[in-house]
Design an enzyme around this catalytic site. Structure first.
Site, PDB file in Angstrom:
ATOM      1  N   ARG A 112      30.374  43.549  47.089  1.00  0.00           N
ATOM      2  CA  ARG A 112      30.684  43.092  48.453  1.00  0.00           C
ATOM      3  C   ARG A 112      30.383  44.112  49.542  1.00  0.00           C
ATOM      4  NH1 ARG A 112      34.113  40.700  44.971  1.00  0.00           N
ATOM      5  NH2 ARG A 112      34.449  38.466  45.281  1.00  0.00           N
ATOM      6  N   HIS A 137      26.878  39.953  46.581  1.00  0.00           N
ATOM      7  CA  HIS A 137      25.713  39.883  45.682  1.00  0.00           C
ATOM      8  C   HIS A 137      24.405  39.502  46.375  1.00  0.00           C
ATOM      9  CE1 HIS A 137      28.426  40.789  42.546  1.00  0.00           C
ATOM     10  NE2 HIS A 137      28.819  39.566  42.221  1.00  0.00           N
ATOM     11  N   HIS A 211      24.530  40.876  36.112  1.00  0.00           N
ATOM     12  CA  HIS A 211      25.812  40.169  36.103  1.00  0.00           C
ATOM     13  C   HIS A 211      26.043  39.378  34.815  1.00  0.00           C
ATOM     14  CE1 HIS A 211      29.364  38.355  37.800  1.00  0.00           C
ATOM     15  NE2 HIS A 211      29.143  38.870  38.989  1.00  0.00           N
ATOM     16  N   ASP A 281      39.104  42.665  38.634  1.00  0.00           N
ATOM     17  CA  ASP A 281      37.891  42.423  39.417  1.00  0.00           C
ATOM     18  C   ASP A 281      37.762  43.630  40.349  1.00  0.00           C
ATOM     19  OD1 ASP A 281      35.706  41.417  40.703  1.00  0.00           O
ATOM     20  OD2 ASP A 281      36.653  39.562  41.404  1.00  0.00           O
ATOM     21  N   GLU A 346      29.567  45.410  35.440  1.00  0.00           N
ATOM     22  CA  GLU A 346      28.451  45.533  36.376  1.00  0.00           C
ATOM     23  C   GLU A 346      28.364  46.988  36.826  1.00  0.00           C
ATOM     24  OE1 GLU A 346      29.302  42.302  39.415  1.00  0.00           O
ATOM     25  OE2 GLU A 346      30.841  41.947  37.911  1.00  0.00           O
TER      26      GLU A 346
HETATM   27  C1  GLA Z   1      31.641  39.546  40.980  1.00  0.00           C
HETATM   28  C2  GLA Z   1      32.784  39.655  41.896  1.00  0.00           C
HETATM   29  C3  GLA Z   1      33.779  38.609  41.602  1.00  0.00           C
HETATM   30  C4  GLA Z   1      33.144  37.237  41.597  1.00  0.00           C
HETATM   31  C5  GLA Z   1      32.001  37.226  40.646  1.00  0.00           C
HETATM   32  C6  GLA Z   1      31.239  35.930  40.689  1.00  0.00           C
HETATM   33  O1  GLA Z   1      31.861  40.139  39.790  1.00  0.00           O
HETATM   34  O2  GLA Z   1      33.368  40.927  41.888  1.00  0.00           O
HETATM   35  O3  GLA Z   1      34.796  38.660  42.550  1.00  0.00           O
HETATM   36  O4  GLA Z   1      32.686  36.939  42.880  1.00  0.00           O
HETATM   37  O5  GLA Z   1      31.108  38.249  40.914  1.00  0.00           O
HETATM   38  O6  GLA Z   1      32.042  34.824  40.496  1.00  0.00           O
END
Ligand code: GLA
Length: 381
Positions: A112, A137, A211, A281, A346
């Site tokens: 982000r 992304h 991803h 996350d 990632e």
């Molecule tokens: C990334 C983001 C998550 C989500 C996924 C896609 O990993 O960090 O918050 O947006 O992609 O669903």
């Protein structure tokens, strides 16, 4: 010769003649690469699927649309090959569904950017806000939706695919024409290696990643997978998933994965960060001496014995536990992906780095070369 012996002899001769034409087993003496048409995009761009196979029969399917890892088949402790990534059976799935980036190459900026903007050289650049008020992304049409040019690569003990994409100046709001290459190599040591590189015509920001969603059991949820993340710190997030800027110690928190811990052991704790992330996350700040390739994470699935190790040159890794999967996606073989059906690791620079002067820089200038490597290594215990 009696009748029985004669037919036995004929049968043996027949078998001998047929043997050279017997279908090759998965394990070949040389790694293989196979190309097949995989359909076309809405703009009628043709898409190919390349299947890489190493001498152990490990198979990686990669397509030119989004540089997506469509399939990855690796052995368990008994040698049984099984699909360990989430995705769809056909190109249509990737085109039609609002896919959560299954297996895709992500760019120009993985993760982000707060409020979808950043400043560079005294100018402000506006990006799509495609995830709440954040840019995610690479925007509405990131690299995951581009058709890449593919070239087959053959090494001594590996086989691979070089993918090239030329991102025009201003694409998705980013400055500079970016010439991007991602080379996927499948080695005979059961590694899928990705070499990313890029050059630009104007000062810009770059943060490339992949991803892939993994499920080393091949089915069900990932809560019993045991995870080690080589990081003493992580970057806590605000309510909008944007890092606050702090590098916080994992000690005494559910973010501590220094010792291998089951994903499900603490995921539902009423911890502020877990509640904000709807699970894991977050970006971990990797322990490392320098930017050489080093171990970022290790994941073991106890039932199958499958192990995934992730090595990277990047300073961070986003550990995401498929929190947004909600059973609405029907993937490979009709499998319904429920919440936590897969996890992602990632490798990356930290989220929102363009707006965080204290984070390692993601700026790329003309004349410089962006180059980074990540390795996903599979084994079984
Ligand atoms: C990334 C983001 C998550 C989500 C996924 C896609 O990993 O960090 O918050 O947006 O992609 O669903």
């Amino acid at each position: 010769m009696n009748k029985l012996n004669r037919s036995l002899l004929l049968w043996l001769v027949g078998l001998e003649l047929l043997l050279p034409f017997a279908p090759a087993s998965n394990a070949a003496s040389q790694p293989q690469i196979r190309k097949q048409p995989f359909g076309a995009t809405a703009e009628k761009k043709t898409v190919d699927l390349y299947t890489l196979t190493n001498i152990n029969g490990v198979e990686a399917g990669i397509m030119t649309y989004g540089g997506i890892v469509v399939s990855l088949k690796v052995p368990d402790r008994k040698g049984k090959l099984q699909e360990v990534t989430l995705g769809y059976d056909s190109l249509d799935g990737y085109l039609k569904n609002n896919t959560p980036y299954f297996g895709a190459l992500i760019g120009r900026y993985g993760n982000r950017i707060g409020k979808g903007k950043f400043s560079l050289g005294g100018r402000e650049f506006l990006l799509a806000t495609n995830s709440g008020e954040s840019h995610l992304h690479g925007g509405n049409r990131g690299f995951d939706k581009a058709v890449w040019k593919a070239t087959e690569v053959r090494g001594q003990r590996s086989v691979g695919l070089k993918l090239d994409y030329l991102s025009p100046d201003g694409e998705e709001g980013y400055p500079g024409t970016l010439s991007v290459t991602a080379v996927y190599m499948l080695t005979n040591d059961n590694e899928l290696k990705i070499d990313y590189s890029a050059t630009t015509t104007k000062e810009t920001v770059v943060n490339l990643t992949n991803h892939a969603y993994f499920n080393l059991a091949g089915d069900g949820n990932i809560l019993k997978h045991e995870v080690m993340i080589n990081a003493d710190r992580f970057t806590p997030i605000s309510e909008t998933f944007i890092p606050t800027g702090e590098l916080r110690s994992v000690k005494g928190t559910p973010m501590d994965f220094i010792q291998p811990t089951a994903i499900g052991a603490r995921i539902n704790q009423k911890d502020e960060q877990l509640v904000r992330g709807n699970g894991y996350d977050h970006n971990w700040v990797l322990n490392r001496k320098d930017s050489s390739l080093s171990l970022a994470a290790r994941v073991e699935e106890p039932a199958s014995g499958r192990v995934l190790e992730v090595f990277t040159m990047e300073p961070g890794v986003q550990f995401y536990t498929g929190n947004f999967l909600d059973g609405t996606i029907k993937g490979k073989g009709g499998k319904v992906y429920q919440q936590r059906a897969g996890f992602c690791l990632e490798t990356q620079h930290f989220p929102d780095s363009p707006n965080k002067p204290n984070f390692p820089s993601t700026i790329l200038k003309p004349g410089q070369k962006y180059a980074t490597t990540t390795v996903y290594k599979f084994s079984a215990k």
